[in-house]
Design an enzyme around this catalytic site. Structure first.
Site, mmCIF file in Angstrom:
data_model
loop_
_atom_site.group_PDB
_atom_site.id
_atom_site.type_symbol
_atom_site.label_atom_id
_atom_site.label_comp_id
_atom_site.label_asym_id
_atom_site.label_seq_id
_atom_site.Cartn_x
_atom_site.Cartn_y
_atom_site.Cartn_z
ATOM 1 N N ALA A 65 47.348 42.835 38.337
ATOM 2 C CA ALA A 65 47.919 43.870 39.117
ATOM 3 C C ALA A 65 49.022 44.368 38.314
ATOM 4 O O ALA A 65 49.455 43.724 37.386
ATOM 5 C CB ALA A 65 48.509 43.216 40.356
ATOM 6 N N GLY A 108 45.177 39.592 38.660
ATOM 7 C CA GLY A 108 44.278 40.490 39.569
ATOM 8 C C GLY A 108 42.893 40.837 38.986
ATOM 9 O O GLY A 108 41.744 41.197 39.472
#
Ligand code: HXC
Length: 257
Positions: A65, A108
């Site tokens: 992320a 992520g």
């Protein structure tokens, strides 16, 4: 639609989504995720597409992320808006979805790869859940999918130490389906994806639905679902074609109906 953070192309029944934020090692920000979701919508709506590939660059599938975007986040806003539900479009994809991973698949990035149906890794791939080194933890399914995929011991090791594992270790522990030479990653992935796209689409979708149910249902329920899906495929033209072609000793010509 014009995309700024991904590149999209099609190749012989395969839709390819290439994450493309090279300066940030494909860190997953809101704009990139919205584009991935839109590209998945378009490929799912396109009857000519029978398999979808998500990939990154040679250096990074995705390094996680976007830490810069999320660093100022506050609890109340996160809880109220639930912004990290934004990748759910990936797991709702009905057509088969392959992650072709080279370089870093961290945080992520590893979670996005695990949302795909299987991972083909280049020899230089590195997987990890380093969120703990940032004072947080996985939130796109890492603690759940990684544990189901590699077991408690390895999931705890990776999530608690934040270390990376290489492609060979990832294959040994069952996280990836195959490891291929880095310079053959797209060639090998496209060969697999085109093979899948050449099958009857209704049977690939049903295969995927049944396998995913194995993670969500008790065995008896999963076995019943499997048989129901199997019976339902006898309502398709592709079942008639596949079996007739076998008996006639010719290749099948599936129409995806
Ligand atoms: C934002 C990132 C980034 C990230 C790298 N960059 N990862 N930006 N978010 N996750 C940026 C760097 O800031 C840098 O930008 C540029 O990409 C190149 O990175 P370098 O660190 O200079 O490259 P390198 O030295 O080769 O190291 C590669 C790396 C390292 C080992 C992958 O970048 C790294 O550790 N990245 C963070 C990995 C991580 O912690 N991921 C988990 C994120 S949390 P500049 O502008 O400085 O050149 C997460 C939570 C998911 O994913 C749960 C749901 C929210």
């Amino acid at each position: 639609m014009a995309y700024e953070n991904i590149l999209v192309e099609t190749d012989g029944g395969v839709g390819v989504i290439r994450l493309n934020r090279p300066k940030a090692l494909n860190a997953l920000n809101d704009a990139l995720i919205a584009e991935v979701s839109a590209a998945l919508d378009a490929f799912e709506a396109d009857a000519a597409i029978g398999c979808i590939v998500i990939t990154g660059s040679e250096k990074a599938f995705a390094a996680g992320a976007d830490i810069k975007q999320m660093s100022e986040s506050q609890f109340a806003d996160l809880y109220a808006r639930d912004p990290f539900a934004n990748l759910e479009r990936v797991q709702r994809t009905r057509k088969p979805l392959i992650a072709a991973v080279a370089g870093y698949a961290l945080g992520g990035g590893c979670e996005l790869a695990m949302m795909c149906d299987f991972i083909i890794a280049a020899g230089n791939a590195k997987f990890g859940q380093p969120e703990v080194t940032l004072g947080v933890m996985p939130a796109w399914g890492g603690s759940q999918r990684l544990t189901r995929s590699v077991g408690k011991a390895k999931a705890m090791d990776l999530c608690l130490t934040g270390r990376m594992m290489d492609a060979a270790e990832a294959e040994r522990c069952g996280l990836v389906a195959r490891v291929v030479a880095a310079d053959k990653l797209m060639e090998e992935t496209l060969t697999a994806a085109k093979k899948i796209a050449s099958m009857g689409q209704l049977s690939t979708i049903a295969n995927k639905e049944a396998i995913n149910a194995a993670f969500e249902t008790p065995l008896n329920e999963g076995l019943r679902l499997e048989r129901r899906l199997f019976y339902s495929l006898f309502a398709t033209e592709d079942q008639k074609e596949g079996m007739a072609a076998f008996i006639a000793k010719r290749p099948p010509d599936f129409k995806h109906r």
